[in-house]
Design an enzyme around this catalytic site. Structure first.
Site, PDB file in Angstrom:
ATOM      1  N   ASP A   1      -2.829   2.572  -6.105  1.00 45.81           N
ATOM      2  CA  ASP A   1      -1.832   2.649  -5.039  1.00 45.81           C
ATOM      3  C   ASP A   1      -1.728   1.419  -4.150  1.00 45.81           C
ATOM      4  O   ASP A   1      -1.038   1.452  -3.130  1.00 45.81           O
ATOM      5  CB  ASP A   1      -2.091   3.884  -4.168  1.00 45.81           C
ATOM      6  N   GLU A   2      -2.394   0.324  -4.497  1.00 43.01           N
ATOM      7  CA  GLU A   2      -2.259  -0.876  -3.669  1.00 43.01           C
ATOM      8  C   GLU A   2      -2.492  -2.145  -4.487  1.00 43.01           C
ATOM      9  O   GLU A   2      -3.200  -2.137  -5.487  1.00 43.01           O
ATOM     10  CB  GLU A   2      -3.208  -0.830  -2.473  1.00 43.01           C
TER      11      GLU A   2
ATOM     12  N   ASP B   1       0.860  -1.188   0.000  1.00 40.81           N
ATOM     13  CA  ASP B   1       0.000   0.000   0.000  1.00 40.81           C
ATOM     14  C   ASP B   1       0.894   1.235   0.000  1.00 40.81           C
ATOM     15  O   ASP B   1       1.657   1.460   0.944  1.00 40.81           O
ATOM     16  CB  ASP B   1      -0.894  -0.019   1.248  1.00 40.81           C
TER      17      ASP B   1
END
Length: 369
Positions: free
Chosen positions: A108-109, A14
Site C-alpha cells: 500500500d505504499e 500511501d
C-alpha cells in the site's frame, strides 16, 4: 540560495486504510461502516481498520476482543491478500506511467523519484496530484502523498493531510519544517527512542538540531549520526526500483496458548518447513536465524544467532532454532512463534539503478516543486 542537502523530487504515495478500503470497494454493504480486517475471536488480531473504526480507537495489531470492546458495532472480515496484491499491482502500473524509479515499501505504499519523469513535467506536486486522481478514477480508492527533496521528508509529509490529501515540503521550507516538527513524528523514531529523547530534553526537531553529533552518537549509537543528518535535511538514500530482500520469515498464531517446549518444537518444525520452501523457491540462504516469541500477554521476544556459513536446509535451521528455544526459560505461555532468516546471500545481486547525481545543491532560483 544554497541548501545543505541534495535536491531531488521524491513522492511518497500511501494508500488510505488500504485493506479495509478494498473490502469496502468490493462490498458496498460495508461502506461507511466501522470495519476491521482480521479476526474478532479471542485469538484474533486486527490487520487493518477503516477510518470509521479508527474514530473509536481501533488500530492495526490490536486484539480482536479489545477492538470489539472499543467499537461494539465493528464488522470483522477475513483478509484476502491475493486481492490486495491484485489491486496493488494495478496501482503500481499507474506509478510506472510517470517514472521507472518506483520503490515499493509494501502493498500500500511506495516511493517515486520524479526528478526526471516520463511526462517531462517539472512540478512533483502536480504529478502527485495527478497520480492520486488516476488511482481514484481507475481503481476507486483514495491515496495520500508527500512530496519533498528526499525519502524521509516525503514519508513524513504523506501523513500530514491524511486521508485523501497531500503535502509538499519544498527545498526552501525544509529546515523550518524540520525544526518545528515534533520528535514523535520523525519517521523511524519509535516509542522507546521517543521516550529516551524526551528524557534528554529533545521534543522537537529544533531541540534535536541543538545536540552535537558526538552527543547523539553517545546516546543513540550509529542512529545518532542518522538523527544528526536527517534534522538538517541530509539523506543520501536513493529510490531503488529493485529493493534487495533483507530477510525471509514465517510465523504462526495458535488457537490456544502453548506452554510446553515439546509442543513448541512440533509447531516450529512446520514453520521451518515453510521457511525452507521459500528459501529454495527464491534460491536464497542466510546466516542469521531469529526465533520470534509472542507471549500470552502480547509481549514480544526475539532470540538470534549468526552462523559462520549460509544455511537453507530445514534440519540446520531447526537445529539452531532448538538451541534458541532452550536458551532461556519461557516466562509465560506462548501465542505465536516465528522463524526468520536474514544476512542473506543476495547482497551481491543488488544493482545500482539510480546512479545519476542529484541536481546541484547550490540552487540560485526557487525550484518548481
Amino acid at each position: 540560495m544554497s541548501f545543505p542537502f541534495p535536491i531531488r523530487k521524491i513522492i511518497h504515495v500511501d494508500m488510505d486504510a488500504f485493506y479495509a478500503s478494498v473490502e469496502q470497494l468490493d462490498d458496498p454493504n460495508l461502506r461507511g461502516k466501522p470495519l476491521a480486517v482480521g479476526g474478532g475471536s479471542i485469538r484474533g488480531v486486527v490487520s487493518a481498520a477503516s477510518y470509521e473504526a479508527r474514530k473509536f480507537g481501533v488500530r492495526s495489531a490490536m486484539s480482536g476482543p479489545m477492538a470489539r470492546e472499543l467499537c461494539p458495532e465493528l464488522i470483522f472480515v477475513p483478509p484476502r491478500f491475493g486481492r490486495y496484491k491484485e489491486v496493488s499491482k494495478a496501482i503500481r502500473e499507474i506509478f510506472l506511467n510517470y517514472t521507472d524509479l518506483v520503490e515499493p515499501l509494501s502493498l500500500d505504499e511506495a516511493y517515486l523519484d520524479v526528478t526526471e519523469n516520463k511526462i517531462g513535467f517539472p512540478s512533483a506536486t502536480i504529478i502527485a496530484s495527478e497520480i492520486r486522481k488516476q488511482i481514484k478514477e481507475k481503481i476507486q480508492l483514495n491515496a495520500s502523498a508527500g512530496i519533498s527533496v528526499n525519502k524521509f521528508l516525503a514519508k513524513v509529509a504523506s501523513d500530514i493531510n491524511k486521508p485523501n490529501g497531500q503535502k509538499t515540503i519544498p527545498p526552501e521550507e525544509v529546515i523550518d519544517f524540520l525544526e518545528g516538527l515534533e520528535i514523535k513524528k520523525f519517521f523511524g523514531v519509535g516509542k522507546v527512542t521517543r521516550d529516551k529523547m524526551y528524557r534528554l530534553g529533545i521534543f522537537t526537531g529544533k531541540d534535536l538540531k541543538e545536540k552535537s553529533e558526538e552527543f547523539l552518537t553517545t546516546h543513540f549509537g550509529k542512529s545518532g549520526n542518522h538523527y544528526y543528518k536527517i534534522v538538517r535535511g541530509i539523506q543520501a538514500s536513493q529510490v531503488k526500483p529493485s529493493r534487495i530482500q533483507k530477510s525471509l520469515a514465517a510465523e504462526r498464531t495458535f488457537r490456544e496458548n502453548i506452554s510446553s517446549e515439546i509442543f513448541m518444537m512440533d509447531r516450529l518444525d512446520n514453520i521451518a518447513t515453510e521457511v525452507e520452501n521459500r528459501l529454495q523457491k527464491q534460491n536464497l540462504a542466510g546466516k542469521t536465524i531469529t526465533l520470534k516469541i509472542k507471549y500470552s500477554d502480547f509481549t514480544l521476544q526475539t532470540r538470534s544467532k549468526t552462523l559462520n556459513h549460509y544455511v537453507r536446509d530445514k534440519s540446520l535451521i531447526l537445529e539452531t532454532v532448538k538451541e534458541l528455544l532452550f536458551q532461556e526459560k519461557m516466562k509465560d505461555s506462548v501465542r505465536l512463534l516465528g522463524i526468520s532468516i536474514s544476512n542473506l546471500n543476495n547482497q551481491d545481486r543488488e544493482k545500482l539503478t539510480n546512479t545519476k547525481d542529484p541536481p546541484s545543491i547550490d540552487v540560485q532560483l526557487k525550484l518548481d516543486f
